[in-house]
Design a protein around this motif. Sequence first.
Motif, PDB file in Angstrom:
ATOM      1  N   CYS A 110     -23.148  31.505  18.903  1.00 13.06           N
ATOM      2  CA  CYS A 110     -21.682  32.625  19.311  1.00 13.06           C
ATOM      3  C   CYS A 110     -21.944  33.680  18.353  1.00 13.06           C
ATOM      4  O   CYS A 110     -21.442  34.878  18.999  1.00 13.06           O
ATOM      5  N   THR A 117     -22.095  42.149  20.982  1.00 13.22           N
ATOM      6  CA  THR A 117     -20.751  42.466  21.871  1.00 13.22           C
ATOM      7  C   THR A 117     -20.229  43.784  20.809  1.00 13.22           C
ATOM      8  O   THR A 117     -19.785  44.722  21.465  1.00 13.22           O
ATOM      9  N   HIS A 143     -12.875  38.559  28.753  1.00 12.40           N
ATOM     10  CA  HIS A 143     -14.161  38.179  29.324  1.00 12.40           C
ATOM     11  C   HIS A 143     -15.187  38.233  28.338  1.00 12.40           C
ATOM     12  O   HIS A 143     -15.904  37.345  28.237  1.00 12.40           O
ATOM     13  N   LEU A 144     -15.403  39.471  27.497  1.00 11.74           N
ATOM     14  CA  LEU A 144     -16.413  39.354  26.713  1.00 11.74           C
ATOM     15  C   LEU A 144     -16.438  38.222  25.485  1.00 11.74           C
ATOM     16  O   LEU A 144     -17.459  37.767  25.196  1.00 11.74           O
ATOM     17  N   GLY A 147     -17.030  35.053  26.901  1.00 12.58           N
ATOM     18  CA  GLY A 147     -18.626  34.987  27.312  1.00 12.58           C
ATOM     19  C   GLY A 147     -19.594  34.495  25.775  1.00 12.58           C
ATOM     20  O   GLY A 147     -20.443  33.845  25.981  1.00 12.58           O
ATOM     21  N   SER A 151     -21.426  31.515  25.874  1.00 15.59           N
ATOM     22  CA  SER A 151     -22.887  31.194  25.917  1.00 15.59           C
ATOM     23  C   SER A 151     -23.311  30.489  24.748  1.00 15.59           C
ATOM     24  O   SER A 151     -24.546  29.731  24.835  1.00 15.59           O
TER      25      SER A 151
END
Length: 311
Positions: A110, A117, A143-144, A147, A151
Motif C-alpha cells: 500500500c 500516487t 478513488h486513487l 485503489g 491493490s
Amino acid sequence: MSNSTEALVTGFILLGFSELHHLRGLLFGSFLTIYMVTVLENLIIIVTIRASFQLHIPMYFFLANLSVLEILYTSVTVPKLLADLLAQVGTISLSGCLTQLFLFLSLASCECFLLSTMAWDRYLAICRPLHYPAIMDSRFCLHLALGAWMSGFLVSFMPIVLISYLRFCGPNVLNHFFCDISPLLQLSCSDITFIEVLDFVAALTVLLTSLLVTMVSYAHILATVLRIRGGAGRQKAFSTCTSHLVVVTIFYTTTIFMYARPHAVSAFDLHKLVSVVYTVVTPLLNPIVYCLRNRDIREALTKLLRDPRPS
C-alpha cells in the motif's frame, strides 16, 4: 517423517534480538518510546489536516492517508516485539504468524502505491496546473486512495494463501523479531521454489511499477522546474517535492534491498537491522521529514493549538 510429527509444529519461537539479551531493558524502552512518538506525531498530522480547511487539498489528503498507513504499519510489528521483550521468549501461533505477515506485506505494498500516487499528484500540480483542479477533484482523490489500499492487500493475498498450505515439520525457531517471509519459508519442509519465485516476482512488480511512476513523474517535474525563470519560482516548486523524494529514497532503498533480490534469506543479522529501519525508524522519521517541516502544516498546527475549533 510422519504426519503426527509434522502436525506438532503449530507455532514458532521468535528469536528477536536474543544476541542482545543483556540490553533487553534498553531495547524495550527505546522501541516503546519510538512507537509512542510515531503514533502521536502521525495522529497530530491527521487531526491537523482534518481540522484545517486550508489543508483540504489533494496533497494533504494523501499525506493523511500516509499517516494512517504508518500507524498501522508500525503497529503490526512493534507491539508484538515489545510483548516479546517483556516475556523474554517470543512465541507466535502459525495463524498469528500468517496474519502478521499478510498485514505487513499488504501495508508495505500500500505504501508503494500511495507514494507513487503522491508523486503523480505533484506532477499534475506542477506540470499541468491549469488542468489540476479539474482532474484531482475530491471523488477522484478518494478513488486513487482506495485503489492504493485495495491493490496493496490484493497483491499480497495469493502468496499468503500458498504459504498457508505449506507444511512446517520443525525446527520452529524463526530468526527474526516478526514473521517475515524469507525466514518463515526456510522453516517449511515443503517445496518452496514456486512460492519464492512468486514472491520475488510480486515484490519486483510492485516496486518497479510504483518506482517507475515516481521516477517518470519527477523527471517531468524536473524538466518543468528547470524551465521556470527565477530562483524563487524554482525553489517554491521544489519545496513541495523535496520531502517526498527523501521519504521515497529511504523507503525504496531498504525495501528493494530486502525483497527484490532472489534468495533474500542470508545474513539474517543484517536482515533484522534493515528491518528495524523500515518498520520502526522510517515511520518515525516520515512525519518529521514530510510534514512537520512543511510550512502549511506548521501554520495550521499553530493555529489549531491557539483555537482548537475547526477552521
